[in-house]
Design an enzyme around this catalytic site. Structure first.
Site, PDB file in Angstrom:
ATOM      1  N   SER A   1       0.842  -1.164  -0.062  1.00 50.58           N
ATOM      2  CA  SER A   1       0.015  -0.036   0.003  1.00 50.58           C
ATOM      3  C   SER A   1       0.738   1.333  -0.055  1.00 50.58           C
ATOM      4  CB  SER A   1      -0.925  -0.160   1.267  1.00 50.58           C
ATOM      5  OG  SER A   1      -1.610  -1.062   1.103  1.00 50.58           O
TER       6      SER A   1
ATOM      7  N   HIS B   1       0.313   4.476   4.179  1.00 48.15           N
ATOM      8  CA  HIS B   1      -0.266   5.316   2.993  1.00 48.15           C
ATOM      9  C   HIS B   1       0.138   6.753   2.722  1.00 48.15           C
ATOM     10  CE1 HIS B   1      -3.934   2.354   3.053  1.00 48.15           C
ATOM     11  NE2 HIS B   1      -2.783   1.615   3.015  1.00 48.15           N
TER      12      HIS B   1
END
Length: 226
Positions: free
Chosen positions: A124, A178
Site C-alpha cells: 500500500s 499510505h
C-alpha cells in the site's frame, strides 16, 4: 494482452511477484483467504521489535510483497494495475522503481514509528507513492495539460479519499504508511517529471531520510517499549 504486458512490463512484474509470494504464504498458512500472522512474520513482515531492535531492516523490503489476505492482495494489485501503467507511461524505469521502492520503504518506516508493536504487510505505501507520483507529474505540467490535469486531480482526490476512509474503517490497514508513501511519491513525481536527471538528487534525499529514521527509531523504541 501480450501487447499490454510488453508495454507495461514493470507493473506486471511487480504484480506477478506479489501474487507468487502470496501463493507461497497461502501454502504455508494452509489457507487461500486469510494468512496466518506468525507465517507472515516468519516470511518477513514488518514487526518493530524484530525490524528495529534486532536490526532486521530487510523486512522493509520483504513486507512490501506480503499481504494479509485475498481481499488485501486484490485491492492492492488492482490499484497497482490502474495507476502503475500510468507511471510507466510518464516515467522511465529507473524513476518508477525509485519512486515505488522508496515510497514503500519510507511508508514502512512511518508505520514502524506510529505502530511499534503491530505487524505490517502490503504494498500500500508503495502504491500510494505511485498515486502521488502521478499527482506530482500532473501538477508539474498543469499549464501544458490543463484540462487533463484538472480531470485527473479531481479523480485523484476521490480515489485518495475513498482509500483513506477504507483505511480508517478497517483496523488492520495502516493509513500512516499510505500517507508516508503518498508524500514520497508526490515529491518524486514532481521532481523527476521536471527533469529525470534529478534522479540522483531524489535518491540521495530519500536515502538520507531512511538513514535518519534508522538512527532515530532504536532510541525511540527503547524509551517506548522498556
Amino acid at each position: 494482452m501480450r501487447t499490454d504486458i510488453q508495454r507495461y512490463t514493470l507493473t506486471y512484474i511487480l504484480i506477478a511477484i506479489s501474487s507468487v509470494v502470496y501463493l507461497f504464504s497461502a501454502l504455508l498458512s494452509q489457507s487461500l483467504i486469510d494468512m496466518d500472522m506468525q507465517t507472515l512474520v516468519d516470511m518477513g513482515a514488518l514487526f518493530g521489535p524484530l525490524t528495529v531492535l534486532k536490526g532486521e531492516w530487510w523486512r522493509l523490503l520483504s513486507a512490501m510483497f506480503l499481504h494479509g489476505g485475498m481481499t488485501h492482495l486484490l485491492m492492492n494489485m488492482f490499484s497497482l494495475y490502474i495507476v502503475g501503467r500510468g507511471v510507466e507511461m510518464y516515467f522511465d524505469t529507473k524513476s518508477y522503481l525509485s519512486i515505488y521502492f522508496f515510497s514503500g520503504i519510507i511508508g514502512g518506516l512511518v508505520s514502524l514509528y506510529m505502530h511499534p508493536v503491530s505487524v505490517g504487510v502490503g504494498a500500500s505505501g508503495a502504491i500510494f507513492g505511485v498515486f502521488g507520483a502521478l499527482a506530482g507529474f500532473f501538477l508539474a505540467h498543469r499549464d501544458r495539460i490543463a484540462s487533463h490535469s484538472k480531470a485527473f486531480m479531481k479523480d485523484f482526490g476521490v480515489i485518495i479519499a475513498i482509500n483513506l476512509v477504507i483505511g480508517l474503517s478497517i483496523p488492520s490497514i495502516d493509513v500512516s504508511a499510505h500517507i508516508g508513501g503518498l508524500v514520497v511519491g508526490f515529491i518524486g513525481g514532481f521532481v523527476l517529471s521536471k527533469n529525470p536527471k534529478w534522479l540522483l538528487v531524489y535518491n540521495t534525499m530519500m536515502i538520507l531520510v531512511i538513514m535518519a529514521f534508522a538512527s532515530y527509531l532504536p532510541d525511540q523504541y527503547a524509551q517506548t517499549l522498556f
